[in-house]
Design a protein around this motif. Structure first.
Motif, mmCIF file in Angstrom:
data_model
loop_
_atom_site.group_PDB
_atom_site.id
_atom_site.type_symbol
_atom_site.label_atom_id
_atom_site.label_comp_id
_atom_site.label_asym_id
_atom_site.label_seq_id
_atom_site.Cartn_x
_atom_site.Cartn_y
_atom_site.Cartn_z
ATOM 1 N N ALA A 10 -60.426 -19.062 -57.934
ATOM 2 C CA ALA A 10 -59.401 -18.704 -56.945
ATOM 3 C C ALA A 10 -59.972 -18.726 -55.528
ATOM 4 N N LEU A 11 -61.246 -18.328 -55.400
ATOM 5 C CA LEU A 11 -61.905 -18.310 -54.086
ATOM 6 C C LEU A 11 -62.533 -19.665 -53.743
ATOM 7 N N GLN A 12 -62.501 -20.585 -54.693
ATOM 8 C CA GLN A 12 -63.065 -21.924 -54.530
ATOM 9 C C GLN A 12 -64.558 -21.886 -54.212
ATOM 10 N N VAL A 13 -65.273 -21.051 -54.975
ATOM 11 C CA VAL A 13 -66.731 -20.976 -54.870
ATOM 12 C C VAL A 13 -67.313 -21.034 -56.279
ATOM 13 N N LYS A 14 -68.605 -21.274 -56.368
ATOM 14 C CA LYS A 14 -69.286 -21.247 -57.656
ATOM 15 C C LYS A 14 -69.468 -19.792 -58.076
ATOM 16 N N GLN A 42 -54.830 -11.455 -56.348
ATOM 17 C CA GLN A 42 -54.177 -11.003 -57.571
ATOM 18 C C GLN A 42 -53.238 -12.085 -58.100
ATOM 19 N N GLU A 43 -52.448 -12.663 -57.224
ATOM 20 C CA GLU A 43 -51.504 -13.707 -57.634
ATOM 21 C C GLU A 43 -52.216 -14.942 -58.169
ATOM 22 N N LEU A 44 -53.331 -15.305 -57.543
ATOM 23 C CA LEU A 44 -54.065 -16.495 -57.958
ATOM 24 C C LEU A 44 -54.807 -16.304 -59.278
ATOM 25 N N THR A 45 -55.250 -15.082 -59.538
ATOM 26 C CA THR A 45 -56.060 -14.825 -60.726
ATOM 27 C C THR A 45 -55.275 -14.238 -61.889
ATOM 28 N N ASN A 76 -59.388 -15.429 -45.139
ATOM 29 C CA ASN A 76 -58.144 -14.756 -44.721
ATOM 30 C C ASN A 76 -57.188 -14.569 -45.895
ATOM 31 N N MET A 77 -57.748 -14.214 -47.041
ATOM 32 C CA MET A 77 -56.957 -14.013 -48.246
ATOM 33 C C MET A 77 -56.792 -12.518 -48.494
ATOM 34 N N SER A 78 -55.583 -12.110 -48.735
ATOM 35 C CA SER A 78 -55.335 -10.701 -49.053
ATOM 36 C C SER A 78 -55.688 -10.429 -50.514
ATOM 37 N N LEU A 79 -55.869 -9.169 -50.803
ATOM 38 C CA LEU A 79 -56.123 -8.781 -52.180
ATOM 39 C C LEU A 79 -54.915 -9.121 -53.054
#
Length: 67
Positions: free
Chosen positions: A55-59, A23-26, A16-19
């Motif tokens: 930012a997505l908390q994935v590998k 952008q803000e996280l990266t 449920n993350m917006s683009l």
């Protein structure tokens, strides 16, 4: 690395993350991220892919394609 745009979008939407939030996280441009998700950007430097993965908390492997 070859980013898998649809995989990035799936992971982002599943969280449920917006683009805009991505952008803000990266710190990456929203237009750039959008083009990447749509498959218009087929290669990216490793650091950008790692930044998105963090930012997505994935590998990174979860959002890249095999070369």
């Amino acid at each position: 690395m070859k980013p898998d745009g649809p995989a990035i979008r799936r992971v982002r939407k599943a969280q449920n993350m917006s683009l805009r939030m991505l952008q803000e996280l990266t710190g990456l441009n929203r237009g750039y991220l959008s083009r990447m998700e749509r498959g218009h950007i087929r290669t990216s430097d490793d650091e950008r892919v790692r930044t998105i993965a963090n930012a997505l908390q994935v590998k990174p492997a979860a959002i890249t394609q095999e070369e």
